[in-house]
Motif scaffolding. Structure first.
Motif, PDB file in Angstrom:
ATOM      1  N   ARG A 298       0.820  -1.221   0.000  1.00 14.50           N
ATOM      2  CA  ARG A 298       0.000   0.000   0.000  1.00 14.50           C
ATOM      3  C   ARG A 298       0.848   1.263   0.000  1.00 14.50           C
ATOM      4  NH1 ARG A 298      -4.871   0.018   4.023  1.00 14.50           N
ATOM      5  NH2 ARG A 298      -3.426  -0.837   5.537  1.00 14.50           N
ATOM      6  N   MET A 299       2.083   1.133  -0.471  1.00 20.30           N
ATOM      7  CA  MET A 299       2.956   2.307  -0.506  1.00 20.30           C
ATOM      8  C   MET A 299       2.646   3.190  -1.710  1.00 20.30           C
ATOM      9  SD  MET A 299       5.098   3.009   1.766  1.00 20.30           S
ATOM     10  CE  MET A 299       6.361   3.956   0.923  1.00 20.30           C
ATOM     11  N   PHE A 300       2.227   2.549  -2.814  1.00 15.44           N
ATOM     12  CA  PHE A 300       2.016   3.302  -4.041  1.00 15.44           C
ATOM     13  C   PHE A 300       0.590   3.109  -4.521  1.00 15.44           C
ATOM     14  CE2 PHE A 300       6.483   2.146  -3.872  1.00 15.44           C
ATOM     15  CZ  PHE A 300       7.040   3.402  -3.894  1.00 15.44           C
ATOM     16  N   TYR A 301       0.075   4.140  -5.154  1.00 14.98           N
ATOM     17  CA  TYR A 301      -1.282   4.082  -5.650  1.00 14.98           C
ATOM     18  C   TYR A 301      -1.332   4.780  -6.996  1.00 14.98           C
ATOM     19  CZ  TYR A 301      -6.339   4.744  -5.778  1.00 14.98           C
ATOM     20  OH  TYR A 301      -7.665   4.752  -6.131  1.00 14.98           O
ATOM     21  N   ILE A 302      -1.803   4.052  -7.986  1.00  8.63           N
ATOM     22  CA  ILE A 302      -1.895   4.633  -9.336  1.00  8.63           C
ATOM     23  C   ILE A 302      -3.356   4.648  -9.737  1.00  8.63           C
ATOM     24  CG2 ILE A 302      -1.237   4.375 -11.745  1.00  8.63           C
ATOM     25  CD1 ILE A 302       1.145   4.965 -10.157  1.00  8.63           C
ATOM     26  N   ASP A 303      -3.887   5.829  -9.988  1.00  9.02           N
ATOM     27  CA  ASP A 303      -5.252   5.896 -10.495  1.00  9.02           C
ATOM     28  C   ASP A 303      -5.274   6.787 -11.737  1.00  9.02           C
ATOM     29  OD1 ASP A 303      -5.015   8.407  -9.543  1.00  9.02           O
ATOM     30  OD2 ASP A 303      -6.564   8.268  -8.011  1.00  9.02           O
ATOM     31  N   ALA A 304      -6.481   7.080 -12.208  1.00  8.59           N
ATOM     32  CA  ALA A 304      -6.587   7.830 -13.464  1.00  8.59           C
ATOM     33  C   ALA A 304      -5.940   9.201 -13.355  1.00  8.59           C
ATOM     34  CB  ALA A 304      -8.058   7.972 -13.841  1.00  8.59           C
ATOM     35  N   PHE A 305      -5.930   9.790 -12.158  1.00  9.40           N
ATOM     36  CA  PHE A 305      -5.405  11.140 -12.008  1.00  9.40           C
ATOM     37  C   PHE A 305      -3.883  11.163 -12.160  1.00  9.40           C
ATOM     38  CE2 PHE A 305      -4.951  14.878  -8.819  1.00  9.40           C
ATOM     39  CZ  PHE A 305      -4.712  15.750  -9.870  1.00  9.40           C
ATOM     40  N   ASN A 306      -3.181  10.231 -11.504  1.00 13.16           N
ATOM     41  CA  ASN A 306      -1.728  10.359 -11.585  1.00 13.16           C
ATOM     42  C   ASN A 306      -1.087   9.559 -12.714  1.00 13.16           C
ATOM     43  OD1 ASN A 306      -1.923   7.885 -10.420  1.00 13.16           O
ATOM     44  ND2 ASN A 306      -1.119   8.493  -8.434  1.00 13.16           N
ATOM     45  N   VAL A 307      -1.825   8.610 -13.296  1.00 14.97           N
ATOM     46  CA  VAL A 307      -1.160   7.779 -14.303  1.00 14.97           C
ATOM     47  C   VAL A 307      -0.733   8.607 -15.512  1.00 14.97           C
ATOM     48  CG1 VAL A 307      -3.259   7.001 -15.502  1.00 14.97           C
ATOM     49  CG2 VAL A 307      -1.228   5.606 -15.551  1.00 14.97           C
ATOM     50  N   TYR A 308      -1.591   9.538 -15.936  1.00 13.23           N
ATOM     51  CA  TYR A 308      -1.207  10.296 -17.129  1.00 13.23           C
ATOM     52  C   TYR A 308      -0.112  11.294 -16.797  1.00 13.23           C
ATOM     53  CZ  TYR A 308      -3.471  14.828 -16.414  1.00 13.23           C
ATOM     54  OH  TYR A 308      -3.793  16.071 -15.969  1.00 13.23           O
ATOM     55  N   LEU A 309      -0.071  11.759 -15.539  1.00 10.47           N
ATOM     56  CA  LEU A 309       1.022  12.649 -15.148  1.00 10.47           C
ATOM     57  C   LEU A 309       2.351  11.897 -15.090  1.00 10.47           C
ATOM     58  CD1 LEU A 309      -0.737  14.848 -12.469  1.00 10.47           C
ATOM     59  CD2 LEU A 309       0.217  15.609 -14.636  1.00 10.47           C
ATOM     60  N   VAL A 310       2.287  10.612 -14.707  1.00 13.43           N
ATOM     61  CA  VAL A 310       3.513   9.805 -14.707  1.00 13.43           C
ATOM     62  C   VAL A 310       4.045   9.668 -16.131  1.00 13.43           C
ATOM     63  CG1 VAL A 310       4.422   7.485 -14.324  1.00 13.43           C
ATOM     64  CG2 VAL A 310       2.976   8.534 -12.601  1.00 13.43           C
ATOM     65  N   ILE A 311       3.140   9.362 -17.070  1.00 12.25           N
ATOM     66  CA  ILE A 311       3.583   9.235 -18.468  1.00 12.25           C
ATOM     67  C   ILE A 311       4.148  10.559 -18.956  1.00 12.25           C
ATOM     68  CG2 ILE A 311       2.918   8.650 -20.829  1.00 12.25           C
ATOM     69  CD1 ILE A 311       0.629   7.179 -19.815  1.00 12.25           C
ATOM     70  N   LEU A 312       3.440  11.634 -18.645  1.00  7.54           N
ATOM     71  CA  LEU A 312       3.855  12.959 -19.101  1.00  7.54           C
ATOM     72  C   LEU A 312       5.245  13.291 -18.562  1.00  7.54           C
ATOM     73  CD1 LEU A 312       2.638  15.376 -20.656  1.00  7.54           C
ATOM     74  CD2 LEU A 312       2.007  16.338 -18.453  1.00  7.54           C
ATOM     75  N   THR A 313       5.449  13.006 -17.261  1.00 11.27           N
ATOM     76  CA  THR A 313       6.741  13.289 -16.645  1.00 11.27           C
ATOM     77  C   THR A 313       7.843  12.479 -17.316  1.00 11.27           C
ATOM     78  OG1 THR A 313       5.621  13.710 -14.573  1.00 11.27           O
ATOM     79  CG2 THR A 313       7.969  13.289 -14.454  1.00 11.27           C
ATOM     80  N   ALA A 314       7.565  11.181 -17.531  1.00  7.50           N
ATOM     81  CA  ALA A 314       8.578  10.333 -18.150  1.00  7.50           C
ATOM     82  C   ALA A 314       8.848  10.783 -19.575  1.00  7.50           C
ATOM     83  CB  ALA A 314       8.122   8.881 -18.122  1.00  7.50           C
ATOM     84  N   PHE A 315       7.791  11.177 -20.285  1.00  3.59           N
ATOM     85  CA  PHE A 315       7.953  11.565 -21.691  1.00  3.59           C
ATOM     86  C   PHE A 315       8.753  12.858 -21.820  1.00  3.59           C
ATOM     87  CE2 PHE A 315       6.320  13.872 -25.440  1.00  3.59           C
ATOM     88  CZ  PHE A 315       6.796  13.007 -26.415  1.00  3.59           C
ATOM     89  N   VAL A 316       8.322  13.902 -21.095  1.00  7.09           N
ATOM     90  CA  VAL A 316       9.035  15.179 -21.200  1.00  7.09           C
ATOM     91  C   VAL A 316      10.455  15.025 -20.654  1.00  7.09           C
ATOM     92  CG1 VAL A 316       9.049  17.585 -20.475  1.00  7.09           C
ATOM     93  CG2 VAL A 316       6.915  16.517 -21.124  1.00  7.09           C
ATOM     94  N   GLY A 317      10.622  14.186 -19.617  1.00  2.00           N
ATOM     95  CA  GLY A 317      11.963  13.904 -19.115  1.00  2.00           C
ATOM     96  C   GLY A 317      12.826  13.308 -20.210  1.00  2.00           C
ATOM     97  N   MET A 318      12.228  12.416 -21.008  1.00  2.00           N
ATOM     98  CA  MET A 318      12.993  11.759 -22.060  1.00  2.00           C
ATOM     99  C   MET A 318      13.359  12.746 -23.171  1.00  2.00           C
ATOM    100  SD  MET A 318      11.976   8.423 -24.329  1.00  2.00           S
ATOM    101  CE  MET A 318      10.686   9.251 -25.244  1.00  2.00           C
ATOM    102  N   THR A 319      12.372  13.505 -23.653  1.00  2.00           N
ATOM    103  CA  THR A 319      12.679  14.417 -24.765  1.00  2.00           C
ATOM    104  C   THR A 319      13.658  15.499 -24.320  1.00  2.00           C
ATOM    105  OG1 THR A 319      10.635  15.549 -24.237  1.00  2.00           O
ATOM    106  CG2 THR A 319      10.588  14.084 -26.109  1.00  2.00           C
ATOM    107  N   SER A 320      13.527  15.960 -23.065  1.00  2.00           N
ATOM    108  CA  SER A 320      14.477  16.963 -22.590  1.00  2.00           C
ATOM    109  C   SER A 320      15.874  16.367 -22.477  1.00  2.00           C
ATOM    110  CB  SER A 320      14.053  17.525 -21.234  1.00  2.00           C
ATOM    111  OG  SER A 320      12.798  18.123 -21.335  1.00  2.00           O
ATOM    112  N   ALA A 321      15.947  15.062 -22.139  1.00  2.00           N
ATOM    113  CA  ALA A 321      17.262  14.416 -22.074  1.00  2.00           C
ATOM    114  C   ALA A 321      17.882  14.332 -23.464  1.00  2.00           C
ATOM    115  CB  ALA A 321      17.138  13.029 -21.455  1.00  2.00           C
ATOM    116  N   ILE A 322      17.031  14.049 -24.471  1.00  2.00           N
ATOM    117  CA  ILE A 322      17.536  14.001 -25.851  1.00  2.00           C
ATOM    118  C   ILE A 322      18.098  15.362 -26.237  1.00  2.00           C
ATOM    119  CG2 ILE A 322      16.843  13.738 -28.273  1.00  2.00           C
ATOM    120  CD1 ILE A 322      14.794  11.686 -27.315  1.00  2.00           C
ATOM    121  N   PHE A 323      17.382  16.422 -25.841  1.00  2.00           N
ATOM    122  CA  PHE A 323      17.840  17.781 -26.143  1.00  2.00           C
ATOM    123  C   PHE A 323      19.094  18.118 -25.341  1.00  2.00           C
ATOM    124  CE2 PHE A 323      17.451  22.035 -24.095  1.00  2.00           C
ATOM    125  CZ  PHE A 323      17.988  22.777 -25.130  1.00  2.00           C
TER     126      PHE A 323
END
Lengths: 242, 490
Positions: B60-85
């Motif tokens: 019960r340490m982590f909880y993923i629901d509709a609200f944070n799942v898309y923010l997780v993807i967004l964070t990982a995605f922008v993190g990736m493209t910024s790393a490429i840059f």
């Protein structure tokens, strides 16, 4: 409830809580760097004593761990770090000019009264033996913030920051007998990293500004004429920045 | 190992690895690779959540629901493209002698640790850990803001450290108060009462209103400082303008989102207990103030990165306002706005990074004629700014339009300051943009090596979201809207 109705240990908790608040006031009025650091260490020690007493009275063994963390971090490690840095930067005998000291202490007293007002709904709800000291813990936090606002020396600001953290820890101990252990550990880790980063910053500030007086940090502002002085002095050639 | 664990562990392991080899030419690639692994795992996890609904990890340490799942993807995605840059950008900075090997190592390592702390903040189920992760996000970025070691950078980092430190301390007190209120009513299992799922489930409606109100005020000040709400915003333009540009992109695009996410999470708890919209009204007030003030400040900027930082404050204010309003339409619009703002703003910062390398300065009045010297950068900046100002084909227009409609429905009078604010911000951006893009290029200005791929991908995504929102995203937004607006009193 009359004080005499409380048990001996509960009375001791209140006494030591009052002493913690007292050290906050000493820090507020202390202009010299070294005594300020020592007073901060004393505050940590008194806080650890309160924590141990609360742990004993409430039979929460977790709190002994918190008390040990406090001693290691706030009594030994951080004061030692600050002491060593202030010696290294040759500022251990510096004293900063505190403007309107009496007004400042009155302001601190005002914050204590305000804390009692803020704590009213919490105290009303609490059945804990330590509820009388919740207001004191809020006051320690707010006085730490006041210290950060009025001081211009970076070391004093850091002491204010850490004293705020003391207040927060104190409030967690007396209002809920501490937070879950994993959170306490996380917070302690953050505080440790913050202390180390502050140390790094002292050296950077000293190298760049030749002083730990944060009044000199005034280059970034919303002035209409951007940086005419620095450019004239050649501090920031146009090509340097991107 | 679950997908969530991979998502969280990849940046942590990468961060540790880069402590040792971050300065080698390979370091930049490892940075990109780690981000790619994180993004891949988060995407797979999102598909899982999409198929099977919210997930609570075993402890019960982590909880993923509709609200944070898309923010997780967004964070990982922008993190990736910024790393490429960031890879060629930082190499360029090393060649110019602004960054030494040691600092490059620090930069790469902290980049990953920063991504880790944001993902931890998003996915944790424990309000205390949420605070710890938010503080860790400050600590990991503070040395990156001062990476160039100029007096300005050190001043900016000190301000950032002190202001965010004080601010976030208030949030810790708010967290203690929430814990106090919960322990009071749900005392039985002590360690569980800090779990968001417990507070939102069993704790709904029974927490003491007076204490919860007090807690929310402290949490609003605390997390609001990190969101950049006026009058606690002073650190934001400094920190965003003085650090290396990839850092500005992730700070503006991601960290502010995570802070707002934390605020909305606690608002959901408060709403359930209070049965009034007090928390929402506070957020509306601060949000609208930030929106208006930041729009005006856009007109006074001389530094290109500072200008776009104020634009971030403006948009964060708008989102805070929308979440505060709380009606489903506004919440939906705000969720969409979080996504499109992140994508657009990080694309703009990437372009701005190239533009300032091209012109050799960040001063707006010295950046001229981008479109003639290097059309890709000029068009990138122009399209990005058009998108962020809310022009029709782009996603920002859709979300701002939804917010405006929601405002007209529930608070008609507030539509007037909102429209005025849009106009003021538009004027503020374009009066500076026009000469930078179309002006006469200074003699001898040469094109630089630029990687516009992240920008193009981001802007195309924003365009796509403006034309049609894919079903899965819309589904998440609707679920999250139900979750966030569900507890509100009608």
């Amino acid at each position: 409830m009359a004080l005499a109705e409380l048990g001996l240990f509960s009375q001791a908790i209140i006494l030591f809580a009052a002493l913690v608040l007292f050290t906050s006031f000493i820090m507020l009025g202390q202009a010299r760097t070294l005594p300020l650091i020592f007073t901060f260490a004393w505050q940590g020690l008194l806080l650890a004593v309160v924590t141990v007493l609360v742990a004993y009275v409430s039979k929460h063994p977790d709190l002994y761990v918190s008390a040990a963390l406090t001693i290691v971090l706030k009594v030994v490690l951080i004061p030692w770090l600050l002491y060593r840095l202030s010696v290294q930067l040759n500022m251990q005998y510096d004293a900063e000019l505190i403007r309107h000291p009496s007004l400042l202490l009155l302001g601190g007293a005002g914050l204590v009264i305000f804390s009692y007002y803020v704590a009213l709904p919490i105290v009303r709800l609490s059945g804990l033996a330590t509820r009388n000291t919740i207001a004191v813990s809020i006051a320690v936090e707010l006085i730490g913030m006041l210290l950060m606002c009025v001081r211009r020396n970076a070391v004093a600001q850091v002491i204010g920051f850490m004293s705020m953290e003391n207040g927060l820890f104190f409030s967690a101990v007396v209002s809920t007998y501490g937070m879950p252990l994993i959170v306490e550990l996380g917070v302690a880790f953050d505080v440790l990293v913050a202390a180390i980063l502050f140390g790094v910053f002292f050296i950077h500030l000293r190298d760049s500004f030749d002083s730990l007086d944060v009044v000199r940090l005034n280059r970034l502002s919303e002035a209409d004429e951007p940086m005419p002085l620095q450019e004239a002095a050649g501090a920031r050639p146009p090509g340097e920045h991107s | 190992m679950t997908l969530l664990e991979i998502t969280l562990l990849a940046p942590l392991v990468g961060g540790l690895l880069l402590v040792f080899i971050g300065h080698r030419p390979l370091g930049g690639w490892i940075n990109v690779a780690t981000c790619a692994v994180t993004f891949g795992a988060s995407l797979a996890m999102a598909l899982d959540v999409f198929a099977h609904g919210p997930q609570l990890s075993s402890g019960r340490m982590f909880y993923i629901d509709a609200f944070n799942v898309y923010l997780v993807i967004l964070t990982a995605f922008v993190g990736m493209t910024s790393a490429i840059f960031s890879r060629p950008y930082m190499r360029h900075e090393v060649e110019r002698g602004r960054v030494t090997d040691r600092r490059l190592r620090l930069y790469h390592s902290m980049y990953q640790c920063f991504i880790f702390s944001m993902l931890l903040a998003l996915s944790t189920n424990n309000l205390g850990i949420l605070w710890v992760a938010m503080e860790a996000a400050t600590l990991t970025t503070v040395l990156l803001v001062s990476l160039y070691r100029t007096p300005e950078a050190i001043e900016a980092a000190w301000k950032y450290f002190i202001l965010c430190g004080v601010g976030i301390a208030q949030a810790l007190f708010g967290t203690v108060l929430v814990y106090f209120a919960a322990e009071n009513k749900l005392g039985a299992e002590r360690d569980d009462t800090m779990l968001w799922t417990v507070l939102h489930g069993a704790g709904a409606g029974i927490l003491d209103p007076a204490v919860v109100t007090l807690a929310f005020v402290f949490l609003l000040v605390g997390y609001g400082t990190k969101v950049g709400l006026v009058p606690l915003h002073n650190w934001l333009p400094d920190a965003h303008s003085e650090g290396p540009t990839p850092m500005s992109a992730v700070l503006s695009g991601l960290l502010l989102n995570v802070a707002l996410y934390s605020l909305v999470r606690v608002k959901m708890l408060v709403d359930a207990s209070l049965q009034t919209n007090l928390a929402g009204h506070l957020m509306m007030g601060f949000g609208l103030l930030s929106f208006m003030v930041a729009g005006l400040f856009l007109h006074r900027q001389h530094d290109i990165k500072r200008m776009y930082s104020y634009s971030s404050i403006e948009h964060m204010g708008l989102m805070t306002f929308a979440f505060g309003m709380g009606v489903p339409l506004a919440t939906y619009g705000a969720l969409l706005h979080m996504t499109v703002h992140s994508l657009t703003k990080s694309a703009i910062f990437v372009t701005v990074g190239h533009a300032s390398q091209l012109a050799g300065t960040q001063r707006i009045d010295r950046i001229r004629g981008l479109i003639r010297t290097q059309p890709a950068i000029g068009w990138g900046l122009l399209i990005g700014t058009v998108a962020i100002a809310g022009f029709p084909p782009f996603g920002v227009f859709i979300s701002e339009f939804l917010l405006l409609v929601a405002t007209m429905q529930s608070w008609p009078w507030l539509a007037i300051p909102l429209l005025v604010g849009f106009g003021v911000a538009f004027a503020g951006l374009f009066r500076n943009l026009q000469p930078m893009v179309f002006g006469e290029p200074p003699p001898g200005q040469k094109p630089v090596e630029a990687n516009m791929l992240p920008v193009a991908v981001h802007l195309l995504l924003v365009l796509w979201l403006g034309l049609s929102i894919p079903a899965f995203l819309s589904g998440w937004f609707e679920q999250a809207t139900l979750l966030i607006s569900g507890a509100l009193p009608r």
